[in-house]
Design an enzyme around this catalytic site. Sequence first.
Site, mmCIF file in Angstrom:
data_model
loop_
_atom_site.group_PDB
_atom_site.id
_atom_site.type_symbol
_atom_site.label_atom_id
_atom_site.label_comp_id
_atom_site.label_asym_id
_atom_site.label_seq_id
_atom_site.Cartn_x
_atom_site.Cartn_y
_atom_site.Cartn_z
ATOM 1 N N LYS A 1 26.559 44.763 15.170
ATOM 2 C CA LYS A 1 25.530 43.611 14.842
ATOM 3 C C LYS A 1 24.066 44.531 15.430
ATOM 4 O O LYS A 1 22.956 44.278 14.404
ATOM 5 C CB LYS A 1 25.705 42.408 15.571
ATOM 6 N N ARG B 1 28.456 41.000 19.102
ATOM 7 C CA ARG B 1 27.634 42.518 18.760
ATOM 8 C C ARG B 1 28.639 43.516 18.064
ATOM 9 O O ARG B 1 28.659 45.281 17.596
ATOM 10 C CB ARG B 1 26.929 43.019 19.658
ATOM 11 N N HIS C 1 21.242 58.499 -15.993
ATOM 12 C CA HIS C 1 21.305 59.972 -15.036
ATOM 13 C C HIS C 1 22.703 59.804 -14.649
ATOM 14 O O HIS C 1 22.185 61.093 -12.959
ATOM 15 C CB HIS C 1 19.814 59.777 -14.907
ATOM 16 N N LYS D 1 26.550 44.297 1.118
ATOM 17 C CA LYS D 1 27.232 43.043 1.852
ATOM 18 C C LYS D 1 28.548 43.989 1.030
ATOM 19 O O LYS D 1 29.963 43.345 1.765
ATOM 20 C CB LYS D 1 26.952 41.874 0.587
ATOM 21 N N GLU E 1 21.254 45.659 -1.939
ATOM 22 C CA GLU E 1 21.976 44.759 -0.617
ATOM 23 C C GLU E 1 22.631 43.924 -0.420
ATOM 24 O O GLU E 1 24.302 44.017 -0.196
ATOM 25 C CB GLU E 1 20.967 43.011 -0.384
ATOM 26 N N CYS F 1 27.621 47.642 22.424
ATOM 27 C CA CYS F 1 28.044 47.310 23.868
ATOM 28 C C CYS F 1 27.119 46.171 24.693
ATOM 29 O O CYS F 1 26.099 45.509 23.872
ATOM 30 C CB CYS F 1 27.849 48.122 24.776
ATOM 31 N N TRP G 1 31.472 50.005 22.505
ATOM 32 C CA TRP G 1 31.394 49.938 21.656
ATOM 33 C C TRP G 1 31.519 51.533 21.477
ATOM 34 O O TRP G 1 31.164 51.895 21.814
ATOM 35 C CB TRP G 1 30.446 49.140 20.505
ATOM 36 N N GLU H 1 30.040 46.080 3.308
ATOM 37 C CA GLU H 1 30.710 46.003 5.206
ATOM 38 C C GLU H 1 31.241 45.026 5.097
ATOM 39 O O GLU H 1 31.886 45.019 6.378
ATOM 40 C CB GLU H 1 29.333 45.991 5.486
ATOM 41 N N ASN I 1 25.220 50.019 29.433
ATOM 42 C CA ASN I 1 24.963 50.425 27.589
ATOM 43 C C ASN I 1 23.620 51.722 27.499
ATOM 44 O O ASN I 1 22.947 51.517 28.385
ATOM 45 C CB ASN I 1 24.098 49.492 27.110
ATOM 46 N N GLY I 2 24.003 52.084 26.567
ATOM 47 C CA GLY I 2 23.366 53.651 26.698
ATOM 48 C C GLY I 2 23.714 54.815 26.415
ATOM 49 O O GLY I 2 25.305 55.016 26.432
HETATM 50 C C1 AGP Z 1 23.230 44.336 7.566
HETATM 51 O O1 AGP Z 1 24.927 43.626 6.911
HETATM 52 C C2 AGP Z 1 23.696 45.858 8.508
HETATM 53 N N1 AGP Z 1 23.964 44.219 9.873
HETATM 54 C C3 AGP Z 1 22.610 46.153 8.615
HETATM 55 O O2 AGP Z 1 22.205 47.367 8.003
HETATM 56 C C4 AGP Z 1 21.568 46.023 9.973
HETATM 57 O O3 AGP Z 1 20.646 45.320 8.434
HETATM 58 C C5 AGP Z 1 20.300 46.898 9.953
HETATM 59 O O4 AGP Z 1 21.447 47.486 11.464
HETATM 60 C C6 AGP Z 1 19.343 46.437 10.850
HETATM 61 O O5 AGP Z 1 19.167 45.705 12.369
HETATM 62 P P1 AGP Z 1 18.438 45.071 12.818
HETATM 63 O O6 AGP Z 1 17.486 44.147 11.220
HETATM 64 O O7 AGP Z 1 18.845 43.908 14.465
HETATM 65 O O8 AGP Z 1 17.312 45.453 12.872
#
Ligand code: AGP
Length: 607
Positions: A602, A27, A503, A484, A480, A2, A73, A487, A99-100
């Site tokens: 985000k 976000r 394994h 990527k 990583e 949010c 959100w 996501e 938000n929350g």
């Molecule tokens: C990574 O591409 C994602 N956006 C997500 O894994 C992100 O790295 C994670 O939520 C941590 O966010 P931060 O670095 O703002 O703490």
Amino acid sequence: MCGIITYIGNQNALPRLVDGLRRLEYRGYDSAGVALLTKDGLWVRKAVGRVEALSPELIDPPETTIGIAHTRWATHGGVTEPNAHPHIDTDGNIAVVHNGIIENMDALKKQLEGEGVVFRSETDTEILPHLMNYFYRGDPLKAFTTALKQVRGTYGCAAIFKEHPDRIFVARNGSPLVIGLGEGETVVASDPQAIVAHTRRVVYLEDREIAVVTRDGVDVMRLDGTAVETSVELIDGDYGVADRRGFPHFMLKEIHEQPESIERCLRGRLDLNQGNARLGGLNMSPRDLIGVNRVINVACGTAYHAGMVGAQAIEAMARVPARAEVASEYRYRHPIVHPDTLFFAVSQSGETADTKGAVEEILLKGGQMMGVVNVVGSTIARTCGRGTYIHAGPEVSVASTKAFTSQVTGLLLFTLMLARTKNLSVIEGQEVAKNLQALPGLVQRYLANPGPIDDAVERLIHARYALFLGRGLSFPVALEGALKLKEVAYVPCEAYPAGEMKHGPIAMIDEETPVVAIVPNDSQREKALSNLKEVEARGAKLIIIHTEGDKELEELATVSLPIPACPWYCSPIISVLPLQLLAYRAGVALGRDIDKPRNLAKSVTVE
Ligand code: AGP
């Protein structure tokens, strides 16, 4: 996640609120809305979908200089127009955005329904305007604070009262709010990204603080009414207004920004003569550093992968035990905290709930806590109190790219500092410092000629399953790369240590299975090569990221992706680049929403 934006000033509020919503879009959200306060009362418009979907609702808006707006959100209640914010009370006196999560929502809702309140939405937020109206006897601040004292849970919220068009009431407990002090206008937002277009003078609210916001400034107090001494801070010059600079997506812009962002992270922090690094924000002398006998990096997602790279580099170069921990696991594991352990919270946003929770738990147990953070003034940065900003600039795309390489760079700078107090000689240190200094140029060189990425994309975008493999420092890079691709392009895949693949996961390999392997010319190359031959023997099609000139790997690969040669500790920053481009181009090929992938936010500010 949010987003909140409020405006009170001497200009027309609506265009500024809509612009603020657009700056918060990255976000991640699923609906949006605005509430304006006019002489005729509250004017509220909301819509499901992107901010564009709101525009048709904003026909013939009233001219006014005060309003609040929100991107939602969904947490409580589906993605529907009634559930979108702002929410208002039955009498239309008060509008609230939030938000929350209100944890005692059911009890409060029952209490209000017993007073005759009829709820229009499924959200927890709608409780707030009804509660404020219930306590309102002409004093808005009293109604605002009394209502919030009933709430258990987290909030960043803003409220406007019909009878008080000269003030906005905001409060924070667990969800960030930043107050921007302009000339004759005050803007409040969930993050600085929506404020820097107006002003760089900001006041950060702390948890359980509230503020009365007027066009001339802000009055901050605690929920119990005691006054708070505010300090006006300046948003870092590097934390510019994010713009796409002509790229089709923020993700691609941020990938190509990495020579610059890494250079900014290194700027003023390398001592080539002493072969050392300087991270003043750690506020640690060599005497302090020599007492560090263990390092633990806590983080989530991509930041966790950066923490893994940092931990391996620390252990290998400084010979100090180091590990990375997933914050959501670590915080609830009743961790054992030693006084000689140094903890790093790695976080781009500085607002990730689980990382913040881990920080609080570590501090509560007396741990030494440092931040490795991008967003200046964020909660994690301020809670840690010490640490280093990575100066990557605003990272708008949900998929983290430049933050990863700058987080690793920041941790490598610390590694050099620690290693020099332990076992690294000045000559060795000079070599490391020189190689770190050369990183931006190496990144630039690769990005200028990334190789046959599209050939790799062709083999991945229709794959039923793909496997990413790496050993040593290349294993977190494999993690990583898989993250990527998932996501951004939603391609089913996973990452495994190359030596572990026998394994179990090797059972997944059949004809045509794409295997993406990260095999730089380091100490693990031979072992990784034999792992690749095992999967190739079972029909796998190998996409290999390898050091340029490595003919053996080039011939073994179905798709060869060469990268410039570099020392082992720099390889994660270089070898991640083709994986970032691969995920990006796969997402484009599949028509994905590149900068705002489905279901993602985000900054995950809820658990
Ligand atoms: C990574 O591409 C994602 N956006 C997500 O894994 C992100 O790295 C994670 O939520 C941590 O966010 P931060 O670095 O703002 O703490």
